[in-house]
Design a protein around this motif. Structure first.
Motif, PDB file in Angstrom:
ATOM      1  N   UNK A  98       5.001 -68.982  52.030  1.00  0.00           N
ATOM      2  CA  UNK A  98       6.098 -68.020  52.064  1.00  0.00           C
ATOM      3  C   UNK A  98       6.786 -68.048  53.421  1.00  0.00           C
ATOM      4  N   UNK A  99       8.091 -67.818  53.406  1.00  0.00           N
ATOM      5  CA  UNK A  99       8.870 -67.774  54.638  1.00  0.00           C
ATOM      6  C   UNK A  99       8.668 -66.411  55.301  1.00  0.00           C
ATOM      7  N   UNK A 100       8.495 -66.417  56.619  1.00  0.00           N
ATOM      8  CA  UNK A 100       8.332 -65.164  57.351  1.00  0.00           C
ATOM      9  C   UNK A 100       9.574 -64.917  58.193  1.00  0.00           C
ATOM     10  N   UNK A 101      10.226 -63.801  57.941  1.00  0.00           N
ATOM     11  CA  UNK A 101      11.456 -63.474  58.656  1.00  0.00           C
ATOM     12  C   UNK A 101      11.148 -63.039  60.079  1.00  0.00           C
ATOM     13  N   UNK A 102      12.050 -63.389  60.989  1.00  0.00           N
ATOM     14  CA  UNK A 102      11.926 -62.957  62.382  1.00  0.00           C
ATOM     15  C   UNK A 102      12.429 -61.526  62.530  1.00  0.00           C
ATOM     16  N   UNK A 103      11.893 -60.823  63.509  1.00  0.00           N
ATOM     17  CA  UNK A 103      12.279 -59.449  63.804  1.00  0.00           C
ATOM     18  C   UNK A 103      12.732 -59.362  65.248  1.00  0.00           C
ATOM     19  N   UNK A 104      13.819 -58.638  65.481  1.00  0.00           N
ATOM     20  CA  UNK A 104      14.260 -58.396  66.850  1.00  0.00           C
ATOM     21  C   UNK A 104      13.392 -57.300  67.443  1.00  0.00           C
ATOM     22  N   UNK A 105      12.746 -57.591  68.550  1.00  0.00           N
ATOM     23  CA  UNK A 105      11.910 -56.612  69.237  1.00  0.00           C
ATOM     24  C   UNK A 105      12.567 -56.308  70.573  1.00  0.00           C
ATOM     25  N   UNK A 106      13.210 -55.143  70.651  1.00  0.00           N
ATOM     26  CA  UNK A 106      13.971 -54.829  71.861  1.00  0.00           C
ATOM     27  C   UNK A 106      13.477 -53.581  72.574  1.00  0.00           C
ATOM     28  N   UNK A 107      12.311 -53.081  72.137  1.00  0.00           N
ATOM     29  CA  UNK A 107      11.773 -51.909  72.808  1.00  0.00           C
ATOM     30  C   UNK A 107      12.246 -50.598  72.226  1.00  0.00           C
ATOM     31  N   UNK A 108      13.236 -50.630  71.316  1.00  0.00           N
ATOM     32  CA  UNK A 108      13.704 -49.394  70.696  1.00  0.00           C
ATOM     33  C   UNK A 108      13.468 -49.410  69.191  1.00  0.00           C
ATOM     34  N   UNK A 109      13.829 -50.524  68.543  1.00  0.00           N
ATOM     35  CA  UNK A 109      13.608 -50.611  67.108  1.00  0.00           C
ATOM     36  C   UNK A 109      12.139 -50.908  66.802  1.00  0.00           C
ATOM     37  N   UNK A 110      11.631 -51.980  67.368  1.00  0.00           N
ATOM     38  CA  UNK A 110      10.242 -52.395  67.186  1.00  0.00           C
ATOM     39  C   UNK A 110       9.677 -52.692  68.571  1.00  0.00           C
ATOM     40  N   UNK A 127      17.375 -61.737  69.972  1.00  0.00           N
ATOM     41  CA  UNK A 127      18.660 -61.226  69.479  1.00  0.00           C
ATOM     42  C   UNK A 127      18.835 -61.589  68.012  1.00  0.00           C
ATOM     43  N   UNK A 128      19.792 -60.941  67.372  1.00  0.00           N
ATOM     44  CA  UNK A 128      20.144 -61.294  65.994  1.00  0.00           C
ATOM     45  C   UNK A 128      20.674 -62.719  65.936  1.00  0.00           C
ATOM     46  N   UNK A 129      21.314 -63.163  67.003  1.00  0.00           N
ATOM     47  CA  UNK A 129      21.848 -64.523  67.044  1.00  0.00           C
ATOM     48  C   UNK A 129      20.717 -65.541  66.971  1.00  0.00           C
ATOM     49  N   UNK A 130      19.593 -65.231  67.600  1.00  0.00           N
ATOM     50  CA  UNK A 130      18.447 -66.141  67.560  1.00  0.00           C
ATOM     51  C   UNK A 130      17.912 -66.261  66.136  1.00  0.00           C
ATOM     52  N   UNK A 131      17.924 -65.157  65.397  1.00  0.00           N
ATOM     53  CA  UNK A 131      17.469 -65.194  64.004  1.00  0.00           C
ATOM     54  C   UNK A 131      18.365 -66.115  63.183  1.00  0.00           C
ATOM     55  N   UNK A 132      19.668 -66.043  63.425  1.00  0.00           N
ATOM     56  CA  UNK A 132      20.595 -66.914  62.710  1.00  0.00           C
ATOM     57  C   UNK A 132      20.385 -68.372  63.096  1.00  0.00           C
ATOM     58  N   UNK A 133      20.086 -68.619  64.362  1.00  0.00           N
ATOM     59  CA  UNK A 133      19.923 -69.994  64.843  1.00  0.00           C
ATOM     60  C   UNK A 133      18.653 -70.652  64.305  1.00  0.00           C
ATOM     61  N   UNK A 134      17.602 -69.853  64.124  1.00  0.00           N
ATOM     62  CA  UNK A 134      16.312 -70.413  63.712  1.00  0.00           C
ATOM     63  C   UNK A 134      16.010 -70.201  62.237  1.00  0.00           C
ATOM     64  N   UNK A 135      16.475 -69.098  61.664  1.00  0.00           N
ATOM     65  CA  UNK A 135      16.081 -68.752  60.292  1.00  0.00           C
ATOM     66  C   UNK A 135      14.631 -68.296  60.267  1.00  0.00           C
ATOM     67  N   UNK A 136      14.062 -68.192  59.081  1.00  0.00           N
ATOM     68  CA  UNK A 136      12.683 -67.748  58.960  1.00  0.00           C
ATOM     69  C   UNK A 136      11.693 -68.818  59.386  1.00  0.00           C
ATOM     70  N   UNK A 137      10.488 -68.378  59.727  1.00  0.00           N
ATOM     71  CA  UNK A 137       9.417 -69.303  60.092  1.00  0.00           C
ATOM     72  C   UNK A 137       8.782 -69.830  58.813  1.00  0.00           C
TER      73      UNK A 137
END
Length: 369
Positions: A267-279, A193-203
């Motif tokens: 370099x920081x690698x951004x997370x992507x939401x993979x939900x089966x529709x976008x990616x 989820x987008x919330x997970x991206x906010x909780x973790x930030x980039x790798x």
């Protein structure tokens, strides 16, 4: 950089041999130049990343040591006949190529024994050691190579050739068959989820911390006679600290990522939401060439994954699986494993799936919550 044809691990494209390298200089009249064909098993080529294959644009430049004594490949030894690079270009699986400048066979018609080393460095292969044992006496040569995570390492076992064979009709040329000594680990990552991206930030960093529960190894002891480095023998891989991962320069389209020589912390690698529709497929974010192990499918490798919001990192334990989803057992040498990490906003599970060096079947996700 070279397109990742197996969709897992980056491949840095090796530039084709220069024109001067492709034009062999003549040997003295009456001499016959040493020539070989080549083959790369399990996968195909690169410069500082895994070698993905000899193609029209990618050549394999390997160090080839020639000796007048079977198994005696010490470059400082009395048996050395020649020690230089050979550029194997597209088509050299059937068309023989040789040293440049050319090197001739012994004039007395005796055999020449050759082995191949990749990378072609004349300095990174260290501590050549030739021993003689048995009756009749048999020579064996070992050599050390310290790998760094971004460099593929291959050996081609000894072949025997002689002048009379290449003067025959048709001419008979021996083939150097290169085998990969290491294991490819490729990391993919996605957020639920987008919330997970906010909780973790980039790798921000990925390192290999354990292999079979032990500190990972980085120095390989290879045997040139048979082109092997046995992972089941501890003496063949010596212990360092951790092994770094390196980044891809395109993480938006799975299967098109290209290798870089940039360590993951660069370099920081951004997370992507993979939900089966976008990616639909998690992008590849990092790779490393690591020491092989004898796996049993239980916590075979362990990673430490750090993010912006979690700088201390999370341990990710990898239980290797085969293509059928069963626990992978045996040597991981020359095999590729893909690990997909799923970030959720809550324990860590890890599953990897073994693939052929060139092909990929997506593994189950590893969840970080």
């Amino acid at each position: 950089m070279k397109k990742l044809i197996f969709s897992v691990l980056a491949v840095a494209a090796m530039a084709s041999c220069s024109k001067s390298e492709l034009v062999e200089r003549p040997v003295v009249d009456g001499d016959v130049a040493i020539k070989l064909t080549s083959e790369v098993l399990t996968v195909k080529q690169a410069t500082k990343a895994p070698f993905e294959g000899i193609t029209a644009t990618d050549s394999l430049v390997a160090r080839v040591i020639a000796s007048t004594t079977s198994g005696a490949f010490d470059p400082t030894g009395a048996a050395k006949w020649h020690d230089d690079t050979i550029c194997f270009v597209n088509g050299s699986d059937t068309k023989a190529v040789g040293y440049n400048p050319s090197r001739a066979y012994p004039t007395d018609g005796s055999s020449v024994f050759l082995c191949g080393l990749y990378p072609a460095s004349m300095t990174d292969w260290k501590n050549f050691s030739t021993s003689v044992s048995g009756t009749p006496a048999v020579s064996k040569t070992t050599v050390e190579y310290t790998f760094d995570g971004k460099t593929d390492v291959m050996l081609a076992a000894q072949v025997e050739t002689k002048k009379s064979e290449v003067l025959a009709t048709p001419a008979v040329y021996e083939k150097l068959v290169f085998n990969h000594m290491l294991t490819k680990l490729v990391i993919r990552a996605k957020a639920k989820t987008e919330a997970a991206i906010k909780d973790f930030g980039g790798i921000t960093e990925i390192v290999l911390t354990k292999a079979n529960g032990l500190t990972p190894n980085t120095t390989m002891l290879g045997t040139l006679n048979d082109g092997t480095a046995d992972p089941s023998k501890a003496a063949h891989f010596t212990v360092p600290d951790t092994m770094a991962f390196y980044t891809f320069d395109n993480t938006t389209t799975p299967g098109t990522a290209a290798a870089t020589d940039s360590v993951f912390t660069a370099k920081k690698v951004a997370l992507t939401v993979v939900d089966g529709t976008k990616v639909t497929v998690a992008p590849s974010i990092g790779y490393s060439m690591v020491a092989p192990i004898i796996a049993d499918g239980t916590e075979d490798y362990e990673l430490l994954v750090k993010t912006e919001k979690n700088p201390k990192g999370f341990p990710v334990k990898i239980n290797l699986k085969d293509a059928a989803g069963n626990a992978f057992t045996g040597s991981t040498q020359g095999k590729a494993f893909v690990v997909t990490i799923l970030f959720e906003s809550t324990p860590i599970e890890a599953l990897g799936e073994v693939t052929d060096w060139e092909n990929i079947v997506l593994p189950d996700d590893i969840t970080i919550k």
